[in-house]
Motif scaffolding. Sequence first.
Motif, mmCIF file in Angstrom:
data_model
loop_
_atom_site.group_PDB
_atom_site.id
_atom_site.type_symbol
_atom_site.label_atom_id
_atom_site.label_comp_id
_atom_site.label_asym_id
_atom_site.label_seq_id
_atom_site.Cartn_x
_atom_site.Cartn_y
_atom_site.Cartn_z
ATOM 1 N N TYR A 223 0.829 -1.204 0.000
ATOM 2 C CA TYR A 223 0.000 0.000 0.000
ATOM 3 C C TYR A 223 0.868 1.260 0.000
ATOM 4 O O TYR A 223 0.542 2.247 -0.661
ATOM 5 C CB TYR A 223 -0.952 0.020 1.193
ATOM 6 N N LEU A 224 1.977 1.230 0.721
ATOM 7 C CA LEU A 224 2.900 2.366 0.677
ATOM 8 C C LEU A 224 3.417 2.591 -0.749
ATOM 9 O O LEU A 224 3.576 3.735 -1.187
ATOM 10 C CB LEU A 224 4.066 2.141 1.640
ATOM 11 N N LEU A 225 3.656 1.504 -1.468
ATOM 12 C CA LEU A 225 4.080 1.651 -2.867
ATOM 13 C C LEU A 225 2.945 2.186 -3.734
ATOM 14 O O LEU A 225 3.192 2.887 -4.720
ATOM 15 C CB LEU A 225 4.565 0.299 -3.408
ATOM 16 N N HIS A 226 1.722 1.852 -3.376
ATOM 17 C CA HIS A 226 0.576 2.404 -4.089
ATOM 18 C C HIS A 226 0.523 3.920 -3.937
ATOM 19 O O HIS A 226 0.162 4.642 -4.866
ATOM 20 C CB HIS A 226 -0.708 1.772 -3.538
ATOM 21 N N ARG A 227 0.950 4.390 -2.766
ATOM 22 C CA ARG A 227 0.974 5.831 -2.526
ATOM 23 C C ARG A 227 2.172 6.494 -3.201
ATOM 24 O O ARG A 227 2.084 7.618 -3.674
ATOM 25 C CB ARG A 227 1.003 6.107 -1.020
ATOM 26 N N ASP A 228 3.298 5.790 -3.218
ATOM 27 C CA ASP A 228 4.498 6.357 -3.840
ATOM 28 C C ASP A 228 5.428 5.215 -4.235
ATOM 29 O O ASP A 228 6.079 4.611 -3.376
ATOM 30 C CB ASP A 228 5.200 7.304 -2.867
ATOM 31 N N ARG A 229 5.491 4.938 -5.515
ATOM 32 C CA ARG A 229 6.289 3.799 -5.975
ATOM 33 C C ARG A 229 7.790 4.040 -5.829
ATOM 34 O O ARG A 229 8.589 3.115 -6.001
ATOM 35 C CB ARG A 229 5.958 3.478 -7.432
ATOM 36 N N ARG A 230 8.209 5.269 -5.517
ATOM 37 C CA ARG A 230 9.639 5.564 -5.325
ATOM 38 C C ARG A 230 10.096 5.303 -3.897
ATOM 39 O O ARG A 230 11.274 5.506 -3.583
ATOM 40 C CB ARG A 230 9.909 7.030 -5.664
ATOM 41 N N ASP A 231 9.182 4.869 -3.038
ATOM 42 C CA ASP A 231 9.493 4.710 -1.612
ATOM 43 C C ASP A 231 10.412 3.497 -1.404
ATOM 44 O O ASP A 231 9.969 2.343 -1.420
ATOM 45 C CB ASP A 231 8.179 4.524 -0.834
ATOM 46 N N LEU A 282 1.131 -6.413 -6.027
ATOM 47 C CA LEU A 282 2.057 -5.378 -6.488
ATOM 48 C C LEU A 282 1.575 -4.762 -7.798
ATOM 49 O O LEU A 282 1.639 -3.537 -7.987
ATOM 50 C CB LEU A 282 3.456 -5.970 -6.674
ATOM 51 N N ALA A 283 1.078 -5.600 -8.701
ATOM 52 C CA ALA A 283 0.569 -5.089 -9.971
ATOM 53 C C ALA A 283 -0.595 -4.134 -9.762
ATOM 54 O O ALA A 283 -0.712 -3.114 -10.450
ATOM 55 C CB ALA A 283 0.151 -6.252 -10.870
ATOM 56 N N VAL A 284 -1.452 -4.451 -8.793
ATOM 57 C CA VAL A 284 -2.551 -3.544 -8.451
ATOM 58 C C VAL A 284 -1.998 -2.260 -7.848
ATOM 59 O O VAL A 284 -2.409 -1.146 -8.205
ATOM 60 C CB VAL A 284 -3.537 -4.218 -7.484
ATOM 61 N N ALA A 285 -1.048 -2.403 -6.928
ATOM 62 C CA ALA A 285 -0.506 -1.242 -6.214
ATOM 63 C C ALA A 285 0.160 -0.254 -7.159
ATOM 64 O O ALA A 285 0.037 0.969 -6.989
ATOM 65 C CB ALA A 285 0.498 -1.708 -5.154
ATOM 66 N N LEU A 286 0.856 -0.752 -8.161
ATOM 67 C CA LEU A 286 1.586 0.116 -9.078
ATOM 68 C C LEU A 286 0.742 0.593 -10.258
ATOM 69 O O LEU A 286 1.236 1.313 -11.120
ATOM 70 C CB LEU A 286 2.830 -0.598 -9.593
ATOM 71 N N GLY A 287 -0.511 0.158 -10.287
ATOM 72 C CA GLY A 287 -1.406 0.619 -11.346
ATOM 73 C C GLY A 287 -1.295 -0.134 -12.644
ATOM 74 O O GLY A 287 -1.866 0.284 -13.658
#
Length: 365
Positions: A223-231, A282-287
């Motif tokens: 979910y944090l990656l969903h908010r910012d994939r650079r995290d 992950l695929a969902v989180a990254l769009g």
Amino acid sequence: MVRPARPGTTALTDPPAARGRLRALDGLRLVAALMVALYHYGGRGGEIAEAWGSSPKQQFPTLHSWFAYGCLGVQVFFVISGFVICMSGWGRPLRSFFASRAARLMPAYWVAVVLVTVVFALPGVAFAAVSPSDALLNLTLLQQPLGADRVLGVCWTLWVEIRFYALFALCVVVPGANRRRVVLFCAVWTLAAAIADAADEPLLDLVLMPEHAPFFIGGIGLYLLHRDRRDALAWGIVAVSWLTGQHYAVAALWHSPSPGQFSYRSASVIVLIVTLGFLAVLAVALGWLRRADWPWLTTAGALTYPFYLVHEHLGWVAVEVFHQELALPSWLTLTATLVTMLVLARLLNRYVEDRATPWLRRALR
């Protein structure tokens, strides 16, 4: 200072509701539930063998060894739960978080407990109902820690979920969710769960759930990656959770000590399925799956929880009727049972959840 989001990412301060519903995640929920159902119907022994009239090994000579991996749908559920609970708890006060979780879990659960108890008490049903006292206790969802018989076999996962909700509420929701606090929660829980495993202390195991923690923590990291994939820290959380999660999955499932389960699953296949579960979320989180925005996926997601509640025990009854009384072949019995449980889930969703959930949420708030 709020840092701007790059194209394709979301600023950390954006409210979850602003991003819309992740329909691909709804579809993934149903896939995980169907995995568990195939495991319960054809990938293990126990009461389901009584429903079939023989072991699923005889009913599905080739497929039973693949159905046995369906139990890993639970681990996929936990990853999704970590993602969703972090998303729904972000920016919410404790009362709202509690109301949301209770209203989501309890109405369908209460009806499922009553329904299974009543069906098992009917004349001609071969499966024994629990005692009236234990059935009443099951309505609290505290039957497992209090040592009572369970009406629903799958309710052990709800007891795991409740403990996760409590940890997340106390450590994140109460003080207020932000990225730093969520990252710290993931780091501390990961270390504490490893210590609990090494200490072999029952109370620590009960609270920290070492064998389940990596999947919830991995979902939070996603979910944090969903908010910012650079995290970068979020990527680290996901990587460590996947590494520890596959370890626990292999240790628990490759050769289960339970006599009702089919043993000697391949460790490589277990690792592969856990990896695919993480990659799917992950695929969902990254769009990457944002094009999978079909409205029917929302319906599929809505069916998942009631289907999960009723499919095992009522599935035994359905299998016995279709296979032993109506003499349908194994593959047709399996299909008919799945369809029957999905139809029942739709009825529970429409006439129980759609009506009781909003009312209970408002009452608790």
